[in-house]
Design a protein around this motif. Structure first.
Motif, PDB file in Angstrom:
ATOM      1  N   VAL A 195     116.039  40.171  17.248  1.00  0.00           N
ATOM      2  CA  VAL A 195     114.530  40.773  16.819  1.00  0.00           C
ATOM      3  C   VAL A 195     114.054  40.160  15.791  1.00  0.00           C
ATOM      4  CG1 VAL A 195     113.380  42.873  15.973  1.00  0.00           C
ATOM      5  CG2 VAL A 195     115.251  43.057  17.703  1.00  0.00           C
ATOM      6  N   SER A 196     114.798  39.781  14.574  1.00  0.00           N
ATOM      7  CA  SER A 196     114.206  38.913  13.459  1.00  0.00           C
ATOM      8  C   SER A 196     113.918  37.825  13.887  1.00  0.00           C
ATOM      9  CB  SER A 196     115.505  38.695  12.640  1.00  0.00           C
ATOM     10  OG  SER A 196     115.858  39.845  11.840  1.00  0.00           O
ATOM     11  N   LYS A 223     118.218  40.896   7.795  1.00  0.00           N
ATOM     12  CA  LYS A 223     118.736  42.307   7.529  1.00  0.00           C
ATOM     13  C   LYS A 223     118.053  43.133   8.601  1.00  0.00           C
ATOM     14  CE  LYS A 223     121.039  41.409   3.797  1.00  0.00           C
ATOM     15  NZ  LYS A 223     122.392  41.591   3.579  1.00  0.00           N
ATOM     16  N   ASN A 224     117.773  42.849   9.694  1.00  0.00           N
ATOM     17  CA  ASN A 224     117.246  43.763  10.583  1.00  0.00           C
ATOM     18  C   ASN A 224     118.375  44.691  11.266  1.00  0.00           C
ATOM     19  OD1 ASN A 224     116.320  44.709  13.715  1.00  0.00           O
ATOM     20  ND2 ASN A 224     114.575  43.770  12.784  1.00  0.00           N
ATOM     21  N   CYS A 225     118.129  45.854  11.230  1.00  0.00           N
ATOM     22  CA  CYS A 225     119.274  46.893  11.652  1.00  0.00           C
ATOM     23  C   CYS A 225     118.398  47.705  12.556  1.00  0.00           C
ATOM     24  CB  CYS A 225     119.595  47.792  10.605  1.00  0.00           C
ATOM     25  SG  CYS A 225     120.450  46.924   9.139  1.00  0.00           S
ATOM     26  N   SER A 226     117.530  47.277  13.373  1.00  0.00           N
ATOM     27  CA  SER A 226     116.721  48.185  14.528  1.00  0.00           C
ATOM     28  C   SER A 226     117.686  48.210  15.513  1.00  0.00           C
ATOM     29  CB  SER A 226     115.647  47.391  15.073  1.00  0.00           C
ATOM     30  OG  SER A 226     115.807  46.253  15.549  1.00  0.00           O
ATOM     31  N   GLN A 227     117.921  49.397  16.052  1.00  0.00           N
ATOM     32  CA  GLN A 227     118.803  49.687  17.268  1.00  0.00           C
ATOM     33  C   GLN A 227     118.307  49.486  18.721  1.00  0.00           C
ATOM     34  OE1 GLN A 227     121.372  50.741  15.675  1.00  0.00           O
ATOM     35  NE2 GLN A 227     120.147  51.265  13.945  1.00  0.00           N
ATOM     36  N   TRP A 228     119.052  48.789  19.386  1.00  0.00           N
ATOM     37  CA  TRP A 228     118.533  48.284  20.677  1.00  0.00           C
ATOM     38  C   TRP A 228     118.866  49.327  21.706  1.00  0.00           C
ATOM     39  CZ3 TRP A 228     115.247  45.181  22.653  1.00  0.00           C
ATOM     40  CH2 TRP A 228     115.170  44.584  23.909  1.00  0.00           C
ATOM     41  N   ILE A 229     117.932  50.004  22.355  1.00  0.00           N
ATOM     42  CA  ILE A 229     118.052  51.142  23.029  1.00  0.00           C
ATOM     43  C   ILE A 229     117.995  50.626  24.474  1.00  0.00           C
ATOM     44  CG2 ILE A 229     117.159  53.530  23.767  1.00  0.00           C
ATOM     45  CD1 ILE A 229     115.724  53.772  21.010  1.00  0.00           C
ATOM     46  N   ILE A 230     119.101  51.326  25.417  1.00  0.00           N
ATOM     47  CA  ILE A 230     119.217  50.755  26.635  1.00  0.00           C
ATOM     48  C   ILE A 230     118.759  52.096  27.415  1.00  0.00           C
ATOM     49  CG2 ILE A 230     121.056  50.455  28.549  1.00  0.00           C
ATOM     50  CD1 ILE A 230     120.884  48.375  26.160  1.00  0.00           C
ATOM     51  N   TYR A 231     118.833  53.239  27.261  1.00  0.00           N
ATOM     52  CA  TYR A 231     118.160  54.452  27.691  1.00  0.00           C
ATOM     53  C   TYR A 231     117.786  55.327  26.610  1.00  0.00           C
ATOM     54  CZ  TYR A 231     119.688  52.707  32.424  1.00  0.00           C
ATOM     55  OH  TYR A 231     119.769  51.980  33.448  1.00  0.00           O
ATOM     56  N   ARG A 232     116.690  55.817  26.889  1.00  0.00           N
ATOM     57  CA  ARG A 232     116.230  57.116  26.135  1.00  0.00           C
ATOM     58  C   ARG A 232     115.454  58.053  27.024  1.00  0.00           C
ATOM     59  NH1 ARG A 232     110.766  56.491  23.404  1.00  0.00           N
ATOM     60  NH2 ARG A 232     110.206  54.384  23.611  1.00  0.00           N
ATOM     61  N   ASP A 270     123.663  36.330  21.632  1.00  0.00           N
ATOM     62  CA  ASP A 270     123.428  35.888  22.944  1.00  0.00           C
ATOM     63  C   ASP A 270     122.991  37.019  23.934  1.00  0.00           C
ATOM     64  OD1 ASP A 270     123.692  33.270  21.817  1.00  0.00           O
ATOM     65  OD2 ASP A 270     125.529  33.156  22.388  1.00  0.00           O
ATOM     66  N   VAL A 271     123.887  37.697  24.045  1.00  0.00           N
ATOM     67  CA  VAL A 271     123.598  38.945  25.201  1.00  0.00           C
ATOM     68  C   VAL A 271     122.160  39.442  24.746  1.00  0.00           C
ATOM     69  CG1 VAL A 271     124.535  41.155  26.007  1.00  0.00           C
ATOM     70  CG2 VAL A 271     126.090  39.337  25.554  1.00  0.00           C
ATOM     71  N   ARG A 272     121.946  40.035  23.411  1.00  0.00           N
ATOM     72  CA  ARG A 272     120.971  40.533  23.019  1.00  0.00           C
ATOM     73  C   ARG A 272     119.615  39.913  23.299  1.00  0.00           C
ATOM     74  NH1 ARG A 272     118.207  42.412  22.372  1.00  0.00           N
ATOM     75  NH2 ARG A 272     117.499  42.983  20.545  1.00  0.00           N
ATOM     76  N   PHE A 321     110.759  38.474  16.841  1.00  0.00           N
ATOM     77  CA  PHE A 321     109.596  39.516  16.486  1.00  0.00           C
ATOM     78  C   PHE A 321     109.194  39.241  15.103  1.00  0.00           C
ATOM     79  CE2 PHE A 321     110.612  42.820  20.103  1.00  0.00           C
ATOM     80  CZ  PHE A 321     110.434  42.025  20.977  1.00  0.00           C
ATOM     81  N   GLY A 322     110.000  38.755  14.278  1.00  0.00           N
ATOM     82  CA  GLY A 322     109.557  38.550  12.796  1.00  0.00           C
ATOM     83  C   GLY A 322     110.354  39.382  11.852  1.00  0.00           C
ATOM     84  N   ASP A 323     110.177  39.197  10.485  1.00  0.00           N
ATOM     85  CA  ASP A 323     110.902  39.612   9.185  1.00  0.00           C
ATOM     86  C   ASP A 323     110.028  39.801   8.182  1.00  0.00           C
ATOM     87  OD1 ASP A 323     111.402  37.243   8.271  1.00  0.00           O
ATOM     88  OD2 ASP A 323     113.517  37.180   9.510  1.00  0.00           O
ATOM     89  N   SER A 324     110.462  40.099   6.909  1.00  0.00           N
ATOM     90  CA  SER A 324     109.684  39.827   5.768  1.00  0.00           C
ATOM     91  C   SER A 324     109.263  38.534   5.530  1.00  0.00           C
ATOM     92  CB  SER A 324     110.347  40.716   4.599  1.00  0.00           C
ATOM     93  OG  SER A 324     111.587  40.062   4.342  1.00  0.00           O
TER      94      SER A 324
END
Length: 597
Positions: free
Chosen positions: A342-343, A426-435, A66-68, A346-349
């Protein structure tokens, strides 16, 4: 003490402690011994591990779907980056946001999970000093680092809230008792922002610089001094304090550069870089951006390292997902959450076309936001989205191959050489706050705002060093993305093409959009531009490009500054009578609209 089960408004602040303690029920019989509606705090805050468990809970709540989803929807969905995917109408709340048909009953106007994190953090600040007084293993240094860490997490949540809703209920007091007043009125945006900055300035030197190398995920998965500096950098930009924005950007850049130099000196690391160090530094103007392969025909910006593996050298703070590693406690955790948001979006397989799709004008945007001279070399056209199939690739892909040998300068629609979606669920993408590129571009924006208008010799002389510095920052990020081992003069941006404040400012804005696309930044950038300019021209231009939105409606709606923020949730206002509704989402007849300049 009787606990409270409200979930609304400032009432949300009180539920954090109950939720945090409930998470610990599997550790023993604590909640079985005492009634679940009566939590005796003195029985809990006794040792260091009690503090660590609640701090872990703060991070776990930020990982919550919910936060994401709100980080994604609040920061991206109203922008010109996305439109409805083929099944967007199956999620009525999301569909209405895409159409700018947002009402106070839309579920995305709720904020209780953010206030949950805020209250957990406030509770740690209240009770952790007592633990330090009774547990010798929890030192005063540990205590100061903990307070810095949870203060930053609390301030990050408030920063999301004010950028979304503008004025919000603000409290730095833990809500643990039903006798406390919780129906707080909204504090003005500027006052909350000033409080966040003051708070971070106070604790910045107490934060951990680097965590033990036994788990490298801690370096980017928990709050550090660099994370606090990054937050201050952005907050000062919103405050229009450009000197301090630049100051903290430079501190982050120096820290990341020093760390990279240390890594280079470690045995074996030079070979692991996969390229000549001098070539790498030349490509990135000396900035420690992730780009380890500048040989052969595979290019890009190390997509997998940054967004799939995590812990990249340019990442400052990220939320970890998957890979069976708990980013926050040094212990194996087979239940590490996947990035379901994200799944879904944005989608998945199984369903490559998620609920969101690239805006229909993305093909046209190749001309608008990618530089004409090198757009066909720009890796970000490859991995941000797919033109032909109309899907968002970034974060939905766990692998993408960009074969530079196939690139032809005449291509207007470059094709990916190979892609691989995450498996469904199985989406394991990292959610980047700052880079680092984010911070570099914030600094470039601040440099542009320090420039003067005009064309006389004095103005030109004043602006020249600012133009040079801003261009150097943008050019480093731009060159890193180009799919060519050896760059020719015609491949790169030229400083001589950007000689005025407006030209450089426009370049910075375009670079931010193409570099940070789909990372939850675009709408907040547009809001910041509008607040600085005192008008909604940039917002109207962006929204008018979306086919989801009725153009006549949007043209009138976004004449009001209030419209760029979100309404308070209907249930929230029922509970908290001190909240004043955003007039842009009322009948439209209110005379209290904030006018644009």
């Amino acid at each position: 003490m009787t606990t409270i089960n409200k979930i609304y408004g400032a009432g949300s602040l009180c539920c954090g402690m109950v939720a945090a303690l409930t998470m610990l029920s599997s550790c023993g019989d604590f909640l079985e011994i005492k009634p679940q509606d009566q939590v005796i705090l003195e029985d809990f805050w006794n040792e260091k591990t009690d503090v660590e468990n609640i701090v872990n809970g703060c991070y776990n709540m930020l990982q919550n779907a919910d936060v994401r989803k709100r980080m994604m929807v609040w920061g991206e969905v109203r922008s010109d980056n996305v439109v409805s995917g083929p099944n967007a109408n199956t999620d009525a709340n999301l569909y209405n946001v895409l159409r700018e048909n947002i009402t106070a009953k839309n579920d995305f106007t709720t904020w209780d999970k953010f206030y949950d994190v805020i209250n957990r953090c406030n509770t740690v600040i209240k009770y952790a000093p007592g633990v330090a007084a009774v547990d010798p293993s929890y030192t005063q240094g540990d205590l100061r680092a903990t307070i810095a860490e949870v203060s930053a997490l609390r301030d990050l949540c408030y920063f999301y809230l004010i950028r979304t809703f503008r004025d919000v209920p603000y409290s730095s007091v833990a809500f643990t008792d039903d006798d406390q007043k919780m129906d707080l009125p909204a504090t003005p945006f500027e006052d909350v922002l000033d409080s966040l900055i003051l708070d971070l300035e106070k604790v910045k030197n107490d934060a951990v610089s680097r965590y033990p190398e036994t788990d490298p995920r801690l370096q980017t998965g928990r709050i550090t001094k660099d994370a606090i500096r990054a937050m201050l950098c952005e907050m000062y930009l919103w405050k229009k304090d450009y000197n301090n924005c630049i100051k903290y950007a430079e501190e982050v850049i120096k820290s990341k550069t020093d760390y990279f130099e240390e890594l280079v000196q470690k045995p074996g690391n030079r070979n692991q870089l996969g390229t000549n160090l001098a070539t790498l530094k030349a490509r990135t103007n000396g900035y420690p951006l992730q780009n380890d392969n500048l040989t052969g025909t595979s290019f890009g910006d190390a997509y997998e390292k940054i967004f799939v593996d995590g812990m990249s050298r340019e990442t400052i703070f990220e939320l970890f997902y998957g890979n069976n590693t708990n980013a926050y406690s040094l212990t194996s955790n087979p239940n590490q959450p996947v990035n379901s948001a994200v799944s879904s979006y944005f989608g998945d397989s199984r369903t490559p076309k998620g609920l969101l799709a690239p805006s229909e004008n993305m093909k046209e945007d190749v001309k608008n936001i990618y530089e004409e001279k090198n757009k066909n070399l720009d890796a970000r056209i490859y991995y941000n989205y797919g033109f032909v199939d109309g899907v968002i690739y970034k974060l939905a892909l766990q692998r993408i191959t960009i074969n530079g040998s196939n690139i032809r300068q005449t291509d207007t629609q470059p094709q990916q050489d190979g892609t691989s979606y995450y498996t469904e669920g199985k989406n394991c993408s990292q959610w980047i706050i700052y880079r680092l590129p984010d911070i570099m571009l914030l600094e470039a924006e601040a440099l542009c705002q320090q420039m003067r208008e005009g064309s006389d010799s004095a103005v030109i002389a004043y602006n020249e060093p600012l133009l040079d510095k801003a261009f150097n920052l943008v050019n480093a990020i731009n060159k890193r993305s180009l799919c060519k081992a050896v760059l020719q003069n015609d491949d790169t941006l030229h400083r001589a093409d950007y000689t005025t404040k407006n030209q450089m400012d426009d370049l910075v804005m375009r670079e931010r959009r193409r570099e940070l696309m789909y990372e939850g930044k675009r709408w907040y950038d547009l809001v910041r531009y509008a607040m600085r300019e005192g008008n909604t021209n940039s917002i109207m231009s962006a929204v008018q490009g979306r086919d989801d939105v009725n153009k006549d409606f949007a043209g009138n709606f976004f004449k009001k500054m209030d419209a760029i923020f979100w309404p308070y949730n209907f249930e929230e206002m029922k509970v908290n009578k001190n909240l004043v509704p955003n007039p842009a989402f009322g009948s439209g007849e209110s005379t209290s609209y904030e006018k644009t300049k």
